[in-house]
Design a protein around this motif. Structure first.
Motif, PDB file in Angstrom:
ATOM      1  N   ILE A  80       0.850  -1.188   0.000  1.00 33.20           N
ATOM      2  CA  ILE A  80       0.000   0.000   0.000  1.00 33.20           C
ATOM      3  C   ILE A  80       0.889   1.242   0.000  1.00 33.20           C
ATOM      4  N   TYR A  81       0.540   2.193  -0.851  1.00 33.09           N
ATOM      5  CA  TYR A  81       1.325   3.426  -0.996  1.00 33.09           C
ATOM      6  C   TYR A  81       0.529   4.657  -0.572  1.00 33.09           C
ATOM      7  N   ASP A  82       1.263   5.658  -0.094  1.00 35.27           N
ATOM      8  CA  ASP A  82       0.706   6.988   0.145  1.00 35.27           C
ATOM      9  C   ASP A  82       0.570   7.647  -1.231  1.00 35.27           C
ATOM     10  N   PRO A 101       6.947   3.163   3.478  1.00 35.80           N
ATOM     11  CA  PRO A 101       7.250   4.423   4.172  1.00 35.80           C
ATOM     12  C   PRO A 101       7.546   5.547   3.184  1.00 35.80           C
ATOM     13  N   THR A 102       7.435   6.782   3.677  1.00 38.50           N
ATOM     14  CA  THR A 102       7.770   7.925   2.816  1.00 38.50           C
ATOM     15  C   THR A 102       9.032   8.607   3.340  1.00 38.50           C
ATOM     16  N   GLU A 103       8.892   9.736   4.008  1.00 36.87           N
ATOM     17  CA  GLU A 103      10.069  10.546   4.331  1.00 36.87           C
ATOM     18  C   GLU A 103      10.506  10.383   5.785  1.00 36.87           C
ATOM     19  N   ILE A 104      11.805  10.501   6.014  1.00 40.79           N
ATOM     20  CA  ILE A 104      12.310  10.656   7.382  1.00 40.79           C
ATOM     21  C   ILE A 104      12.146  12.139   7.711  1.00 40.79           C
ATOM     22  N   GLY A 133      -3.774  12.156   1.313  1.00 43.35           N
ATOM     23  CA  GLY A 133      -4.226  11.352   2.440  1.00 43.35           C
ATOM     24  C   GLY A 133      -4.726   9.976   2.072  1.00 43.35           C
ATOM     25  N   LEU A 134      -5.083   9.761   0.804  1.00 43.02           N
ATOM     26  CA  LEU A 134      -5.521   8.429   0.396  1.00 43.02           C
ATOM     27  C   LEU A 134      -4.327   7.490   0.286  1.00 43.02           C
ATOM     28  N   PHE A 135      -4.552   6.237   0.657  1.00 44.94           N
ATOM     29  CA  PHE A 135      -3.583   5.166   0.474  1.00 44.94           C
ATOM     30  C   PHE A 135      -4.265   4.075  -0.346  1.00 44.94           C
ATOM     31  N   GLY A 136      -3.476   3.258  -1.026  1.00 40.09           N
ATOM     32  CA  GLY A 136      -4.071   2.141  -1.759  1.00 40.09           C
ATOM     33  C   GLY A 136      -3.032   1.370  -2.544  1.00 40.09           C
ATOM     34  N   THR A 137      -3.466   0.244  -3.107  1.00 38.61           N
ATOM     35  CA  THR A 137      -2.598  -0.599  -3.934  1.00 38.61           C
ATOM     36  C   THR A 137      -2.762  -0.226  -5.409  1.00 38.61           C
ATOM     37  N   SER A 138      -1.838  -0.707  -6.207  1.00 37.75           N
ATOM     38  CA  SER A 138      -1.896  -0.445  -7.652  1.00 37.75           C
ATOM     39  C   SER A 138      -3.145  -1.064  -8.283  1.00 37.75           C
ATOM     40  N   LEU A 139      -3.534  -2.247  -7.823  1.00 32.68           N
ATOM     41  CA  LEU A 139      -4.708  -2.921  -8.388  1.00 32.68           C
ATOM     42  C   LEU A 139      -5.984  -2.128  -8.101  1.00 32.68           C
ATOM     43  N   PHE A 142       1.967   3.876 -11.798  1.00 27.55           N
ATOM     44  CA  PHE A 142       3.340   3.828 -11.306  1.00 27.55           C
ATOM     45  C   PHE A 142       3.329   4.298  -9.852  1.00 27.55           C
ATOM     46  N   LEU A 143       3.845   3.462  -8.954  1.00 24.30           N
ATOM     47  CA  LEU A 143       3.901   3.811  -7.539  1.00 24.30           C
ATOM     48  C   LEU A 143       5.335   3.729  -7.033  1.00 24.30           C
ATOM     49  N   SER A 144       5.739   4.752  -6.308  1.00 30.55           N
ATOM     50  CA  SER A 144       7.072   4.741  -5.690  1.00 30.55           C
ATOM     51  C   SER A 144       7.042   5.639  -4.456  1.00 30.55           C
ATOM     52  N   ASN A 145       8.119   5.588  -3.678  1.00 31.89           N
ATOM     53  CA  ASN A 145       8.286   6.501  -2.545  1.00 31.89           C
ATOM     54  C   ASN A 145       9.547   7.318  -2.780  1.00 31.89           C
TER      55      ASN A 145
END
Length: 439
Positions: A99-101, A275-278, A307-313, A406-409
Motif C-alpha cells: 500500500i502506498y501513500d 514508508p515515505t520521508e524521514i 491522504g488516500l492510500f491504496g494498492t496499484s490494483l 506507477f507507484l514509488s516513494n
C-alpha cells in the motif's frame, strides 16, 4: 424469399454495427482480468527489457528505493511488477500488494468522483460561483464570483499552497502545545501521527486562512491545492453524509477496492505500507502508515488534497471505470457525459491543459520529444490522470484502452531526491507500452 442486393448490404451493415456495439458494451461490462502482452498484440520481450532497464537505472540513481508498475491494456493486466526495496537498506522487498501513500493522486480518486456524482444529481453546478456552496466566500470580494469550473481547472487565480505547518511550529522548531498534544482528549481528536493530536478547532484556523488567501487578478493556469482541502467538508455538507463513508458506499465498496481509503494505520491491513520521508521537522522520525503531506496530517489525515492510500490494483479499477466513462463490471457510477466533460481540456485558449480536477497531456504533446512531453508523447489527447508528490502517477487512455499505474516513494529518505523528474522516468516508462504495440 430473396432480398435486393442493396437490402442485403443494409442488413449486413446493420448486423455488423450491432455486433460491434455488443462487443463494445461487453468490454466496458468486464472486470479487469489478467493476461499477457501477446494477447493484446504487444511485444513482451521489448516491454520487460526496457522497463527493467529504466527502473533499475532509477533505483541506482536513487530516484526511489523501489517501485511498482501495473499496466492494463484492453481490460487485461499485461504488466504487474515490483522492483527494489522499501528503503535503501535493502531489507524489505517491494511486493505487488504493498500500500502506498498516493499524495495528490488523492484529488482524482477521493473528492473528484463525489463531485462528479453531485454534479450529475444537480447538486453542484460547474458554472455557478463556488461561494453558492461554500458560504464564507460570499463575503470575500476576490472569491465570491469564482466558479466551480475555474477552481477545478486551476484557472481561478487561487494561491497554490499555504504551509500550515508554520502555524504549529515555534521559531526554534518545537511544537506549539496549544495546537498539538501528545495524548488524545475531547478537544484534541485529530491524529496527525503516532502521539501527535491536533486541536479540533485548528481546521477552522486553516479554513479562515484559505478564505483570506490572495487571489490573482490574472486568469491563467496556476495549480492550487487549496480548494481540495475544503472539498471533504463541502461534500459532507451537500450530501449530509460523512465524506469517507460516502466514498466507501458509492465507489470503493462496489468497485471492490479493499485498500483504498484514509488513515490506513487504523485499519489493520495485512498488506505492508511503504514508508515515505524521514521527517526531521514535525514527526521527528520515519513517516510510515501516516500521510506524508503535512496539511492533510493537520486535518487528521483526511483531506481532498492528499491522504488516500491504496494498492496499484485498486487504483487500476478506479482508472478503468473512468476510462470506460463511468461504468465498471456492469455498474454505472458516473454518467458518460459528465466524465467526458470533466476529462476534457477546459481552457485551451489560455494554454491551460487541465480538465476538471484531472491532469491532461501538454497541449501539442504528440509533437514533443520525450524530454519535453508530459506524459509520454504517444498518449491520446483524450487521456487523463494525475501525479503525486510522493512519487505516484496514474493515467487512463480511453482511446487506446490503456491504464498506466506507477507507484514509488521517491521522497525517501527526503524530498530533495528529485531524480524521478531529472531522469524523466515516468514518461519514459509509459512510452515503452505504446511503442510495444505491434501493428
Amino acid at each position: 424469399m430473396s432480398f435486393p442486393k442493396n437490402k442485403i448490404t443494409f442488413l449486413l451493415i446493420g448486423s455488423l454495427f450491432i455486433s460491434c456495439f455488443v462487443i463494445a458494451q461487453d468490454k466496458i461490462n468486464q472486470k479487469i482480468s489478467y493476461g499477457n502482452p501477446s494477447e493484446v498484440n504487444m511485444d513482451s520481450l521489448y516491454i520487460h527489457t526496457k522497463v527493467d532497464s529504466i527502473v533499475n537505472d532509477g533505483i541506482q540513481n536513487e530516484a526511489f528505493p523501489g517501485a511498482q508498475i501495473l499496466v492494463v491494456k484492453n481490460h487485461k493486466i499485461i504488466f504487474n511488477k515490483a522492483y527494489g526495496y522499501h528503503t535503501y537498506d535493502s531489507i524489505q522487498k517491494v511486493s505487488l500488494d504493498d500500500i502506498y501513500d498516493l499524495a495528490s493522486v488523492t484529488k482524482i480518486i477521493g473528492p473528484l468522483p463525489a463531485l462528479m456524482k453531485l454534479h450529475s444529481e444537480g447538486k453542484l453546478d460547474l458554472d455557478s460561483p463556488f461561494s453558492n456552496y461554500w458560504k464564507p466566500w460570499k463575503r470575500r470580494k476576490d472569491k465570491k464570483n469564482l466558479t466551480v469550473r475555474e477552481i477545478l481547472a486551476h484557472q481561478s487565480g487561487l494561491s497554490p499552497y499555504i504551509v500550515f505547518l508554520n502555524e504549529v511550529l515555534k521559531k526554534n522548531g518545537k511544537i506549539k502545545k496549544r495546537f498539538i498534544q501528545n495524548k488524545s482528549n475531547k478537544r484534541y481528536k485529530n491524529e496527525a501521527y503516532e502521539g501527535l493530536f491536533v486541536k479540533n478547532r485548528f481546521k477552522n484556523k486553516m479554513f479562515r486562512q484559505i478564505n483570506r488567501s490572495k487571489v490573482s487578478n490574472v486568469k491563467k493556469y496556476k495549480y492550487s491545492g487549496l480548494s481540495f482541502l475544503i472539498y471533504p467538508d463541502l461534500i459532507t455538507q451537500i450530501t449530509q453524509k460523512n465524506y469517507t463513508e460516502y466514498l466507501q458506499e458509492n465507489f470503493y465498496t462496489p468497485l471492490g477496492t479493499t485498500t483504498l481509503g484514509y488513515r490506513p494505520k487504523t485499519k489493520n491491513f495485512k498488506n505492508l505500507i511503504v514508508p515515505t520521508e524521514i521527517d526531521t521537522l514535525f514527526r521527528k522520525g520515519l513517516t510510515k502508515n501516516w500521510v506524508h503531506d503535512e496539511n492533510a496530517a493537520l486535518l487528521g489525515g483526511i483531506s481532498g488534497n492528499a491522504g488516500l492510500f491504496g494498492t496499484s490494483l485498486d487504483l487500476a479499477k478506479v482508472m478503468q471505470m473512468y476510462a470506460n466513462y463511468g461504468v465498471y463490471d456492469g455498474k454505472r457510477y458516473i454518467s458518460e457525459s459528465i466524465l467526458r466533460e470533466f476529462t476534457k481540456i477546459q481552457y485551451p485558449e489560455n494554454e491551460n491543459r487541465r480538465g476538471l480536477g484531472f491532469d491532461k497531456p501538454l497541449i501539442n504533446n504528440a509533437t514533443l520529444s520525450i524530454k519535453e512531453a508530459y506524459p509520454a508523447p504517444e498518449v491520446s489527447p483524450e487521456s487523463f490522470g494525475h501525479s503525486g508528490f510522493t512519487g505516484t502517477f496514474v493515467w487512463a487512455d480511453p482511446k487506446n484502452d490503456m491504464i498506466f499505474i506507477f507507484l514509488s516513494n521517491r521522497v525517501y529518505p527526503n524530498r530533495k531526491h528529485r531524480n524521478i523528474y531529472n531522469l524523466n522516468i515516468r514518461p519514459k516508462l509509459q512510452q515503452v507500452f505504446y511503442k510495444a504495440i505491434q501493428n
